[in-house]
Design an enzyme around this catalytic site. Structure first.
Site, mmCIF file in Angstrom:
data_model
loop_
_atom_site.group_PDB
_atom_site.id
_atom_site.type_symbol
_atom_site.label_atom_id
_atom_site.label_comp_id
_atom_site.label_asym_id
_atom_site.label_seq_id
_atom_site.Cartn_x
_atom_site.Cartn_y
_atom_site.Cartn_z
ATOM 1 N N GLY A 167 8.253 -41.696 -76.388
ATOM 2 C CA GLY A 167 9.668 -41.946 -76.125
ATOM 3 C C GLY A 167 10.017 -41.784 -74.660
ATOM 4 O O GLY A 167 11.018 -41.161 -74.317
ATOM 5 N N ALA A 168 9.189 -42.382 -73.781
ATOM 6 C CA ALA A 168 9.315 -42.115 -72.344
ATOM 7 C C ALA A 168 10.074 -43.190 -71.577
ATOM 8 O O ALA A 168 10.053 -43.201 -70.357
ATOM 9 C CB ALA A 168 7.922 -41.931 -71.740
ATOM 10 N N TYR A 176 17.896 -33.445 -88.887
ATOM 11 C CA TYR A 176 17.438 -33.185 -87.521
ATOM 12 C C TYR A 176 17.011 -31.730 -87.347
ATOM 13 O O TYR A 176 15.965 -31.442 -86.767
ATOM 14 C CB TYR A 176 18.560 -33.544 -86.545
ATOM 15 C CG TYR A 176 18.194 -33.487 -85.089
ATOM 16 C CD1 TYR A 176 17.487 -34.528 -84.493
ATOM 17 C CD2 TYR A 176 18.575 -32.408 -84.292
ATOM 18 C CE1 TYR A 176 17.169 -34.497 -83.146
ATOM 19 C CE2 TYR A 176 18.257 -32.374 -82.948
ATOM 20 C CZ TYR A 176 17.561 -33.419 -82.375
ATOM 21 O OH TYR A 176 17.246 -33.381 -81.031
ATOM 22 N N LYS A 220 13.284 -30.431 -86.385
ATOM 23 C CA LYS A 220 13.042 -29.676 -85.156
ATOM 24 C C LYS A 220 12.565 -28.254 -85.448
ATOM 25 O O LYS A 220 11.773 -27.692 -84.681
ATOM 26 C CB LYS A 220 14.296 -29.669 -84.286
ATOM 27 C CG LYS A 220 14.657 -31.044 -83.728
ATOM 28 C CD LYS A 220 13.530 -31.637 -82.886
ATOM 29 C CE LYS A 220 13.936 -32.910 -82.171
ATOM 30 N NZ LYS A 220 12.844 -33.457 -81.333
ATOM 31 N N ILE A 229 22.014 -31.586 -73.527
ATOM 32 C CA ILE A 229 21.535 -32.222 -72.307
ATOM 33 C C ILE A 229 22.338 -33.498 -72.063
ATOM 34 O O ILE A 229 22.652 -34.244 -72.994
ATOM 35 C CB ILE A 229 20.035 -32.557 -72.421
ATOM 36 C CG1 ILE A 229 19.240 -31.318 -72.836
ATOM 37 C CG2 ILE A 229 19.514 -33.131 -71.101
ATOM 38 C CD1 ILE A 229 19.341 -30.136 -71.909
#
Length: 247
Positions: A11-12, A154, A158, A187
């Site tokens: 996922g870059a 999620y 995680k 973020i």
């Protein structure tokens, strides 16, 4: 420094994954830029890495499918001859309250965020065990540590990444491979940019440092764990969250 190392970052193409790929390149690593659908974004990441004097390769792979993960690592080995660092960054959200969440919404997040990380750990682990060295770093989340309403899928994924990290750290330690996780708080990315202003204000009120993090904040933590400076750290979860997870 990471000179002579090769990193696979899932996922870059954008956001945190792109920041990680660029930061590892700045510190000397060649980078395999994985993407699922955003080819143009991944190729732009490759161009930016090459401008830094490092080699890079964009590889399309849906990490929720094991056969795609196998191909991803085969292409990495063919291009660079080694995989020294794996960063499990790919992740999706399908938010909903638990009582309203569909099986499809639950499964999609588990398949990418949890099973995808496992498939990549498996392939990287095989390579690194033979080399008797390596770094596996997975991006978890503060949601996987504390929970978060509306994200049961999620949070489960995680939290599962943290469990897998601790397990794999024990399995691979004797082969010189460290396995750690980084748990970001809120973020400033495309994912959080769409949040309503009231929610952003509510989030900021929960962060002792008083600001949202940046992708580069996460990338620097990953780069530390990937370097020799982090060689005696394994099975750990580093919360990069501005103090949100205190207590």
């Amino acid at each position: 420094m990471l000179t002579g190392k090769t990193a696979v970052v899932t996922g870059a193409g954008r956001g945190i994954g792109k920041a990680i790929a660029l930061t590892l390149a700045e510190r000397g690593a060649d980078v395999v830029v994985n993407y699922s659908s955003s080819r143009e974004a991944a190729e732009e990441t490759v161009r930016e890495i090459e401008k830094k004097g490092r080699r890079a390769l964009a590889v399309q792979a849906d990490i929720s499918k094991e056969e795609d993960c196998i191909r991803l690592f085969e292409q990495a080995m063919e291009a660079f001859g080694s995989v020294d660092i794996l960063v499990n960054n790919s992740g999706i959200t399908r938010d909903n309250l638990a009582v309203r969440m569909s099986e499809a919404e639950f499964d999609a997040v588990i398949d990418t965020n949890l099973k995808g990380a496992f498939f990549c750990m498996k392939q990287a682990g095989k390579i690194m065990m033979k080399k008797r060295s390596g770094r596996i770093i997975s991006i978890s989340s503060i949601s996987g540590v504390k929970g978060n309403a509306g994200q049961i899928n999620y949070c489960a994924a995680k939290a599962g990444v943290i469990g897998m990290t601790k397990c794999l750290a024990k399995e691979l330690a004797s082969r010189g491979v460290t396995v750690n996780a980084v748990a970001p708080g809120y973020i400033d990315t495309d994912m959080t940019a769409v949040l309503p202003q009231k929610i952003k204000e509510s989030v900021l009120a929960q962060i002792p440092l008083g600001r949202m993090g940046t992708p580069e904040d996460i990338a620097r933590a990953v780069a530390f764990l990937a370097s020799d400076d982090g060689s005696y750290i394994t099975g750990q979860v580093i919360q990069v969250d501005g103090g949100m997870g205190i207590g």
